[in-house]
Write an enzyme that holds these catalytic residues in place. Sequence first.
Site, PDB file in Angstrom:
ATOM      1  N   PRO A   1       0.729  -1.111  -0.052  1.00 29.76           N
ATOM      2  CA  PRO A   1       0.250  -0.022   0.001  1.00 29.76           C
ATOM      3  C   PRO A   1       0.885   1.253   0.048  1.00 29.76           C
ATOM      4  CG  PRO A   1      -0.053  -0.910   2.219  1.00 29.76           C
ATOM      5  CD  PRO A   1       0.596  -2.007   1.244  1.00 29.76           C
ATOM      6  N   GLY A   2       0.307   2.312  -0.432  1.00 26.19           N
ATOM      7  CA  GLY A   2       0.907   3.322  -0.609  1.00 26.19           C
ATOM      8  C   GLY A   2       1.182   4.045  -1.996  1.00 26.19           C
TER       9      GLY A   2
ATOM     10  N   ARG B   1       2.869   4.750  -5.354  1.00 25.49           N
ATOM     11  CA  ARG B   1       3.886   4.000  -6.121  1.00 25.49           C
ATOM     12  C   ARG B   1       5.126   4.845  -6.264  1.00 25.49           C
ATOM     13  NH1 ARG B   1       0.760   0.481  -5.188  1.00 25.49           N
ATOM     14  NH2 ARG B   1      -0.386  -0.953  -6.526  1.00 25.49           N
ATOM     15  N   GLY B   2       6.260   3.939  -5.980  1.00 27.00           N
ATOM     16  CA  GLY B   2       7.661   4.711  -5.851  1.00 27.00           C
ATOM     17  C   GLY B   2       7.931   5.083  -7.428  1.00 27.00           C
TER      18      GLY B   2
ATOM     19  N   LYS C   1      11.578  -4.991  -2.446  1.00 23.37           N
ATOM     20  CA  LYS C   1      11.687  -3.771  -3.452  1.00 23.37           C
ATOM     21  C   LYS C   1      12.688  -4.215  -4.504  1.00 23.37           C
ATOM     22  CE  LYS C   1      12.296   0.074  -0.938  1.00 23.37           C
ATOM     23  NZ  LYS C   1      12.482   1.172   0.165  1.00 23.37           N
TER      24      LYS C   1
ATOM     25  N   ASP D   1      17.050  -1.433   8.382  1.00 23.16           N
ATOM     26  CA  ASP D   1      17.989  -2.064   7.872  1.00 23.16           C
ATOM     27  C   ASP D   1      17.353  -2.718   6.664  1.00 23.16           C
ATOM     28  OD1 ASP D   1      20.310  -3.353   7.502  1.00 23.16           O
ATOM     29  OD2 ASP D   1      20.046  -4.716   9.158  1.00 23.16           O
TER      30      ASP D   1
END
Length: 571
Positions: free
Chosen positions: A319-320, A322-323, A339, A374
């Site tokens: 969710p959130g 999009r990069g 990622k 991290d």
Amino acid sequence: MPPTWPAAEIARVILVGFDDYREHFRRITLGAQARFEQARWQDIQQAAAARINLYEEKVVEVNGGLRQAFADDVLLDVAQWPLVKHAYIQLIDPRLDDELAETWYNSLFCSLFSHDLISDGCMFIHTTRPSLRAHQRAAQTRTYRPEAGLHALLRAIFTEHVFQVPYANLEADLSRLEGQLRDSLPDWVCKDPALAVELFSSVLYRNKGAYLVGRLHTLDEQWPLVIPLLHREGHGIEVDALITDEAEVSIIFSFTRSYFMVDVPVPGEFVNFLKRILPGKHVAELYTSIGFYKHGKSEFYRALINHLASTDDRFVMAPGVRGMVMSVFTLPGFNTVFKVIKDRFSPSKTVDRATVIAKYRLVKGVDRVGRMADTQEFADFRFPLAKFEPECLTELLEVAPSTVVLEGDTVLIRHCWTERRMTPLNLYLEHASEAQVLEALEDYGLAIKQLAAANIFPGDMLLKNFGVTRHGRVVFYDYDEISFLTEVNFRHIPPPRYPEDEMSGEPWYSIGPHDVFPEEFPPFLFADMGQRRLFSRLHGELYDADYWKGLQAAIREGRVIDVFPYRRRGR
């Protein structure tokens, strides 16, 4: 195959290399006490980075030794490596760090062979180590009992924990700790004759602090116990706090912190000890927290494949927003995000793939001061196609086709990073109460300030690039634009030359590649006017270039800031 294929010799070379790595690791670790006593704060940071880099350096060294000692047609005959594994198991069976030895073997195998050749027959995808070992050894903990009262118990602890630098005011510290202990526990516990303190024998060191770690327990209950010590230069050692709250102790061992330096003769048993006092922590995170981050990766991977095999969980997009550089997906029932770097970045991004990889690797070796997640880097993950929601797989194949590849019923992820999953700060604020908004924005500003004081400039400070942990802490997690603070040129916006300048859509002043104008932050960071005004009241100095220049000057003078991973009551 030659009649005497050298499986045992190859296994022995690998184990000799592991012993060499462990000896160098231990030497760096054992130097932590002297660095703390001598207040060599910059040396502490350099030693932490050197110990992280040591693993890959030694793998490369042993790889080279194997290639010199054995011909390629022998060494790279993968069909014979089950024999190497069998010989290696016999060599490591008597050891007390055998689980780390398995991970080391895996690293050497992967350095020699393509990941296509990974199998449990050739390497340790699943551990062969028993969970409990029958070896005879000295106890790793010390127990203290309050026969003569709590004050005497605390005195006994510090009588046994002495340094080359004296305590500044131990009597005052003991009285304060006794008060904190009584405030932390129910009255009946302090009077219970079965009350005991069990501490790990070795002191844990990190950044500018030393930590005594253990537990308080009666016959029926237990509490974690951490006692942080500080070296006040010119004054001596100060006992800073006594912490029994599980959530606070969990934060001290957080994935946002640098790794502890601690001498651990039997790593598995110390991790099991930590697991008993911090049951919410996964063993992967605990191994990582004490510097064994490669074995942390092994434990993480085993937990992941076990989760996939035992649940119906399927990968979905995280969710959130999009990069622009990374595509992020997750498993709803597994507290991790994955990622991958997109093949094409948003036009507003000036970085390339190699730069992004370098930025993410940089984070591993710097002091994260509790404000950066991290990461673990993986290559050639293979997952069943059925474990992906169709929409998730479609998006990944579209934005990262060079990284995400469909091979029949298998999805190959050529390269990715994993991070702890958090709630994106922008989403958190959408549903937060007024009090939660205040706390989150206060912590957001503190996160930026603490990163800056540790010589890290986040670059893209948008709310979507920060997350909120389960303990309510704000943490930065998007690293494609980070840099060292000292590399940035902070500037005030020059006054307009003419009235027309302010009406122009283009700046009337030159802008260099490293120039940052903090006055431009407010509308960039906050679309919500209420949040913009609140943040300006809480952390308005972040909009002033002189504030940032002052931090740069302090860093260039060699100052290392205090960032405490716990609340300092009464300080």
